[in-house]
Design a protein around this motif. Structure first.
Motif, PDB file in Angstrom:
ATOM      1  N   UNK A 104       3.780  -5.533   6.479  1.00 45.81           N
ATOM      2  CA  UNK A 104       3.699  -5.017   5.110  1.00 45.81           C
ATOM      3  C   UNK A 104       4.917  -4.142   4.799  1.00 45.81           C
ATOM      4  N   UNK A 105       4.889  -3.559   3.627  1.00 46.47           N
ATOM      5  CA  UNK A 105       5.969  -2.675   3.188  1.00 46.47           C
ATOM      6  C   UNK A 105       5.910  -1.373   3.984  1.00 46.47           C
ATOM      7  N   UNK A 106       7.044  -0.984   4.559  1.00 44.58           N
ATOM      8  CA  UNK A 106       7.104   0.301   5.257  1.00 44.58           C
ATOM      9  C   UNK A 106       7.380   1.437   4.291  1.00 44.58           C
ATOM     10  N   UNK A 107       7.538   2.640   4.834  1.00 42.81           N
ATOM     11  CA  UNK A 107       7.960   3.773   4.009  1.00 42.81           C
ATOM     12  C   UNK A 107       9.461   3.673   3.770  1.00 42.81           C
ATOM     13  N   UNK A 108       9.869   3.938   2.545  1.00 41.49           N
ATOM     14  CA  UNK A 108      11.297   3.866   2.219  1.00 41.49           C
ATOM     15  C   UNK A 108      12.024   5.106   2.728  1.00 41.49           C
ATOM     16  N   UNK A 109      13.332   5.058   2.674  1.00 43.27           N
ATOM     17  CA  UNK A 109      14.126   6.214   3.085  1.00 43.27           C
ATOM     18  C   UNK A 109      13.813   7.429   2.215  1.00 43.27           C
TER      19      UNK A 109
ATOM     20  N   UNK B 125       0.806  -1.221   0.000  1.00 40.91           N
ATOM     21  CA  UNK B 125       0.000   0.000   0.000  1.00 40.91           C
ATOM     22  C   UNK B 125       0.840   1.273   0.000  1.00 40.91           C
ATOM     23  N   UNK B 126       2.056   1.213   0.550  1.00 38.85           N
ATOM     24  CA  UNK B 126       2.887   2.417   0.622  1.00 38.85           C
ATOM     25  C   UNK B 126       3.657   2.689  -0.673  1.00 38.85           C
ATOM     26  N   UNK B 127       3.693   1.703  -1.558  1.00 42.84           N
ATOM     27  CA  UNK B 127       4.488   1.855  -2.784  1.00 42.84           C
ATOM     28  C   UNK B 127       3.911   2.948  -3.673  1.00 42.84           C
ATOM     29  N   UNK B 128       4.751   3.905  -4.050  1.00 40.41           N
ATOM     30  CA  UNK B 128       4.320   4.988  -4.922  1.00 40.41           C
ATOM     31  C   UNK B 128       3.444   6.023  -4.250  1.00 40.41           C
ATOM     32  N   UNK B 129       3.227   5.901  -2.953  1.00 33.40           N
ATOM     33  CA  UNK B 129       2.373   6.848  -2.223  1.00 33.40           C
ATOM     34  C   UNK B 129       3.240   7.875  -1.498  1.00 33.40           C
ATOM     35  N   UNK B 130       2.579   8.852  -0.915  1.00 34.59           N
ATOM     36  CA  UNK B 130       3.277   9.880  -0.135  1.00 34.59           C
ATOM     37  C   UNK B 130       2.731   9.882   1.284  1.00 34.59           C
ATOM     38  N   UNK B 131       3.586  10.174   2.231  1.00 34.47           N
ATOM     39  CA  UNK B 131       3.163  10.251   3.628  1.00 34.47           C
ATOM     40  C   UNK B 131       2.400  11.553   3.831  1.00 34.47           C
ATOM     41  N   UNK B 132       1.171  11.446   4.295  1.00 33.49           N
ATOM     42  CA  UNK B 132       0.348  12.641   4.500  1.00 33.49           C
ATOM     43  C   UNK B 132       0.942  13.503   5.622  1.00 33.49           C
ATOM     44  N   UNK B 133       1.022  14.785   5.371  1.00 34.17           N
ATOM     45  CA  UNK B 133       1.617  15.710   6.335  1.00 34.17           C
ATOM     46  C   UNK B 133       0.603  16.083   7.406  1.00 34.17           C
ATOM     47  N   UNK B 134       1.017  15.952   8.656  1.00 34.18           N
ATOM     48  CA  UNK B 134       0.213  16.389   9.800  1.00 34.18           C
ATOM     49  C   UNK B 134       0.962  17.527  10.491  1.00 34.18           C
ATOM     50  N   UNK B 135       0.287  18.626  10.675  1.00 33.55           N
ATOM     51  CA  UNK B 135       0.938  19.770  11.309  1.00 33.55           C
ATOM     52  C   UNK B 135       0.637  19.791  12.806  1.00 33.55           C
ATOM     53  N   UNK B 136       1.531  20.398  13.567  1.00 31.85           N
ATOM     54  CA  UNK B 136       1.366  20.569  15.008  1.00 31.85           C
ATOM     55  C   UNK B 136       1.613  22.039  15.311  1.00 31.85           C
ATOM     56  N   UNK B 137       0.590  22.686  15.822  1.00 35.61           N
ATOM     57  CA  UNK B 137       0.674  24.130  16.062  1.00 35.61           C
ATOM     58  C   UNK B 137       1.188  24.407  17.472  1.00 35.61           C
ATOM     59  N   UNK B 138       2.451  24.065  17.704  1.00 32.89           N
ATOM     60  CA  UNK B 138       3.072  24.281  19.005  1.00 32.89           C
ATOM     61  C   UNK B 138       4.463  24.864  18.807  1.00 32.89           C
ATOM     62  N   UNK B 139       4.817  25.768  19.674  1.00 25.68           N
ATOM     63  CA  UNK B 139       6.171  26.319  19.649  1.00 25.68           C
ATOM     64  C   UNK B 139       6.807  26.012  20.999  1.00 25.68           C
ATOM     65  N   UNK B 140       7.590  24.931  21.014  1.00 27.13           N
ATOM     66  CA  UNK B 140       8.135  24.427  22.262  1.00 27.13           C
ATOM     67  C   UNK B 140       9.601  24.064  22.113  1.00 27.13           C
ATOM     68  N   UNK B 141      10.342  24.062  23.200  1.00 26.04           N
ATOM     69  CA  UNK B 141      11.722  23.591  23.141  1.00 26.04           C
ATOM     70  C   UNK B 141      11.748  22.108  22.771  1.00 26.04           C
TER      71      UNK B 141
END
Length: 272
Positions: free
Chosen positions: A189-194, A71-87
């Protein structure tokens, strides 16, 4: 012609024509006989259909399983944003997020391939982010490679943990962490590649050559493996599994004690 003569003549005619009486069964045509025997064909037809249906189901199952495994082949990892400004700092194979003045500190032990870890993140990431944001909580993330052999090909747990540590070096750990759990590959299953991990980094603003080279070369691979070996041998992190004590993910701990996350109010009790 007398009666005796007529009888003799009739006998002679019968002998000449050779008439033979036939039974009703003998008069049946080959077609009729075949139709009668055709009743035995029905079980054969049903049996053949069952074999075809089973074969189709097996083939369909194999195709479905293979499609899920890839399922991961040829796909892109969906971006999730985090609205935090922390050390955010990296201490070896541990990523520390939050203010130093936080009331409570927890250690979170996870594997990016672990389905139970994703379930934990789905349930509690919002609450944890809220506590991080208000300064009452600090989190030490231990990204482990416990399930390194459970991807096909093996190695995804290490690759993803290494990429997350590299993202932490450039201040993008939380978004990277959230994105990987949001698009978690199936175990086995197949993981995300480098390259796909690098593409996720680019989408989050990690455009340095240092990040890309570090993902490809496995900058922190050894630290991650060493950390897991240390963690799995730590006594207070052991829990009961099927009557035996062992380490598993996810595990949460505070003050050298495991946190019971079956209590829905565990976080409030810790930071309240």
């Amino acid at each position: 012609m007398g009666g005796a003569e007529r009888s003799a003549r009739k006998r002679r005619q019968n002998q000449t024509t050779g008439t033979v009486k036939t039974s009703p069964a003998a008069k049946s045509s080959p077609v009729a006989a075949a139709r009668k025997s055709g009743g035995n064909r029905n079980p054969m037809i049903v049996g053949a259909l069952v074999v075809v249906i089973i074969a189709a189901a097996v083939i369909g199952g194999v195709i479905y399983t293979n499609s899920k495994k890839s399922a991961t082949e040829g796909a892109a990892i969906a971006v999730k944003s985090v609205d935090l400004s922390l050390p955010v700092t990296r201490e070896g194979a541990v990523v520390v997020v939050g203010k130093s003045s936080a009331k409570a500190t927890i250690d979170v032990y996870e594997d990016f391939l672990c389905p139970a870890c994703r379930a934990f993140e789905d349930s509690y990431s919002g609450q944890i982010e809220s506590k991080l944001n208000d300064g009452t909580l600090k989190v030490r993330y231990h990204m482990l490679n416990m399930l390194n052999d459970r991807s096909d090909p093996a190695g995804y747990s290490t690759d993803s943990a290494n990429a997350a540590l590299l993202a932490a070096d450039e201040g993008k750990f939380l978004a990277f962490h959230k994105s990987l759990f949001g698009s978690q590959p199936e175990e086995g299953a197949r993981g995300w590649t480098k390259d796909q991990l690098i593409d996720l980094g680019r989408s989050l603003g990690l455009t340095s050559q240092t990040f890309a080279d570090g993902v490809r070369s496995g900058t922190y691979d050894k630290q991650i493996s060493d950390a897991f070996q240390q963690v799995r041998g730590t006594d207070y992190l052991q829990q009961e599994y099927n009557g035996q004590k062992a380490f598993g993910t996810p595990t949460l701990a505070a003050n050298n004690k495991i946190i019971d996350t079956s209590d829905p109010n565990w976080l409030t009790a810790l930071t309240g």
